[in-house]
Scaffold this active site. Structure first.
Site, PDB file in Angstrom:
ATOM      1  N   ARG A  66      39.249 -63.553 -22.464  1.00  0.00           N
ATOM      2  CA  ARG A  66      40.361 -63.436 -23.423  1.00  0.00           C
ATOM      3  C   ARG A  66      41.419 -62.446 -22.940  1.00  0.00           C
ATOM      4  O   ARG A  66      42.622 -62.646 -23.166  1.00  0.00           O
ATOM      5  CB  ARG A  66      39.793 -63.001 -24.773  1.00  0.00           C
ATOM      6  CG  ARG A  66      40.774 -63.020 -25.929  1.00  0.00           C
ATOM      7  CD  ARG A  66      40.032 -62.959 -27.255  1.00  0.00           C
ATOM      8  NE  ARG A  66      40.958 -62.890 -28.379  1.00  0.00           N
ATOM      9  CZ  ARG A  66      41.106 -61.817 -29.165  1.00  0.00           C
ATOM     10  NH1 ARG A  66      40.376 -60.729 -28.932  1.00  0.00           N
ATOM     11  NH2 ARG A  66      41.962 -61.829 -30.164  1.00  0.00           N
ATOM     12  N   HIS A  70      45.328 -63.413 -22.822  1.00  0.00           N
ATOM     13  CA  HIS A  70      46.348 -62.667 -23.562  1.00  0.00           C
ATOM     14  C   HIS A  70      47.340 -61.993 -22.620  1.00  0.00           C
ATOM     15  O   HIS A  70      48.488 -61.763 -23.005  1.00  0.00           O
ATOM     16  CB  HIS A  70      45.684 -61.635 -24.476  1.00  0.00           C
ATOM     17  CG  HIS A  70      45.148 -62.229 -25.736  1.00  0.00           C
ATOM     18  ND1 HIS A  70      45.267 -61.616 -26.967  1.00  0.00           N
ATOM     19  CD2 HIS A  70      44.487 -63.394 -25.970  1.00  0.00           C
ATOM     20  CE1 HIS A  70      44.704 -62.373 -27.900  1.00  0.00           C
ATOM     21  NE2 HIS A  70      44.209 -63.457 -27.310  1.00  0.00           N
ATOM     22  N   ASN A  98      46.074 -58.410 -30.863  1.00  0.00           N
ATOM     23  CA  ASN A  98      45.221 -57.603 -29.982  1.00  0.00           C
ATOM     24  C   ASN A  98      44.573 -56.402 -30.651  1.00  0.00           C
ATOM     25  O   ASN A  98      43.478 -55.982 -30.265  1.00  0.00           O
ATOM     26  CB  ASN A  98      46.040 -57.104 -28.787  1.00  0.00           C
ATOM     27  CG  ASN A  98      46.610 -58.232 -27.953  1.00  0.00           C
ATOM     28  OD1 ASN A  98      46.051 -59.318 -27.909  1.00  0.00           O
ATOM     29  ND2 ASN A  98      47.730 -57.966 -27.289  1.00  0.00           N
ATOM     30  N   HIS A 197      36.479 -71.191 -26.362  1.00  0.00           N
ATOM     31  CA  HIS A 197      35.863 -70.744 -27.609  1.00  0.00           C
ATOM     32  C   HIS A 197      34.407 -71.168 -27.714  1.00  0.00           C
ATOM     33  O   HIS A 197      33.782 -71.007 -28.763  1.00  0.00           O
ATOM     34  CB  HIS A 197      36.653 -71.283 -28.812  1.00  0.00           C
ATOM     35  CG  HIS A 197      37.944 -70.572 -29.036  1.00  0.00           C
ATOM     36  ND1 HIS A 197      38.841 -70.916 -30.025  1.00  0.00           N
ATOM     37  CD2 HIS A 197      38.510 -69.520 -28.382  1.00  0.00           C
ATOM     38  CE1 HIS A 197      39.886 -70.109 -29.977  1.00  0.00           C
ATOM     39  NE2 HIS A 197      39.708 -69.251 -28.984  1.00  0.00           N
TER      40      HIS A 197
END
Length: 337
Positions: A66, A70, A98, A197
């Site tokens: 992740r 991001h 975040n 996911h």
């Protein structure tokens, strides 16, 4: 002597060529084996530290993956997400998607410290993020791939960009498509990368809106009926008020293994986030997104192959390369100056 002068002249031409490329609008491409001469142990170091971190905390695999995601969605894959507040610059860590959520910074710090001791001033934090994401996936049973390197680190961060460009967990399908399109990624990339996911957990705050939505609201969000027993279990975990930071696995069946179970889950109405469930909202049998979900659910190898292609594509978003762009940070949390 003449031969030596000819070789020197040829070297000068090559150097000039790359200097011109670096100073222009087009940066040099990423390179396979970029650190082979300057820091040959870099990938071994990253893999060792990631393996230890994931053994201590299996959830860390999802966190490192992740982090890379991001990072790339804000200004490109340039390690801007790792910067702390400094002067008037607001860290991306404080942005809505975040704050109190993004993890793994200490793992990256540890990797960087060891690499700096081994080959100082050579390996970028952005490249470390890309390698760590690959290793995190592989260590949890997912595919592996060659990571092309030579990214450089940004000199700033974008707090506003993090709030604007990182997809929210309650995004509609149209919003997700637009978010990915802004990064040069298509709907096939959206579905493949959503498969990440299959790992990790989410806070109640991220999915509470979906589990307490009435029928009309659910239709507004645009996803099919969800498994009633699954919704009841989530509601018992996350009451309508309070306990926003309680965690639930994104994939209830195989939460610590990278596989294609995520796609089976959303087909059966057991996707955790609204942004998961909207991938199967279209009744059109010719829908590319819906068809890919069903294809990946039935063929794990197909999903793995597609995921690798999309990860490589994502890892190339607006990269900084060439000596005139960015820098190689000594500390991933601060620019050198």
């Amino acid at each position: 002597m003449l031969k030596f002068m000819q070789m020197l002249f040829l070297f000068a031409l090559i150097l000039a060529y790359y200097c011109v490329r670096s100073s222009g609008n087009d940066s040099p491409p990423l390179v396979l084996g970029y650190y082979q001469e300057t820091c040959p142990a870099v990938e071994e170091i990253v893999q060792r530290i990631v393996e230890i971190a994931v053994l201590k905390d299996p959830r860390m695999a999802a966190s490192l993956l992740r982090l890379h995601f991001h990072d790339c969605f804000v200004m490109g894959c340039d390690a801007s997400v790792l910067l702390d507040n400094f002067g008037s610059m607001l860290s991306e860590k404080q942005a809505g998607p975040n704050a109190n959520s993004l993890r793994g910074f200490e793992v990256i710090d540890e990797i960087k410290d060891i690499i700096e001791d081994t080959c100082p001033g050579v390996v970028s934090c952005a490249d470390i993020l890309a390698i760590a994401a690959r290793d995190a996936v592989s260590l949890r049973g997912g595919p592996t791939w060659d990571v092309h390197l030579s990214r450089r680190d940004s000199l700033t961060a974008s707090f506003n960009g993090a709030n604007q460009f990182i997809p929210a967990p309650n995004s509609t399908l149209d919003t997700l498509i637009a978010n990915f399109h802004q990064q040069g990624l298509d709907t096939a990339d959206l579905v493949a990368l959503s498969g990440s996911h299959t790992l990790g957990k989410a806070r109640c705050l991220s999915f509470k809106q979906g589990i307490y939505a009435d029928k009309n609201a659910a239709e507004t969000f645009g996803y099919l009926e969800r498994d009633e027993m699954y919704i009841k279990a989530l509601r018992s975990l996350c009451p309508i008020s309070g306990k926003d930071n309680i965690l639930s696995p994104l994939d209830l069946e195989t939460p610590a293994r990278f596989d294609n179970q995520y796609f089976e889950n959303i087909i059966e109405g057991r996707g955790l986030l609204i942004s998961d469930n909207v991938l199967v909202d279209d009744d059109d049998e010719d829908s590319e997104i819906r068809n890919l979900v069903f294809d990946y659910a039935s063929d794990q190898k197909y999903f793995f192959d597609s995921f690798v292609k999309s990860m490589i594509k994502m890892g190339n978003i607006n990269v900084l390369t060439g000596y005139n762009h960015g820098e190689i940070r000594r500390n991933c949390r601060f620019i050198n100056s």
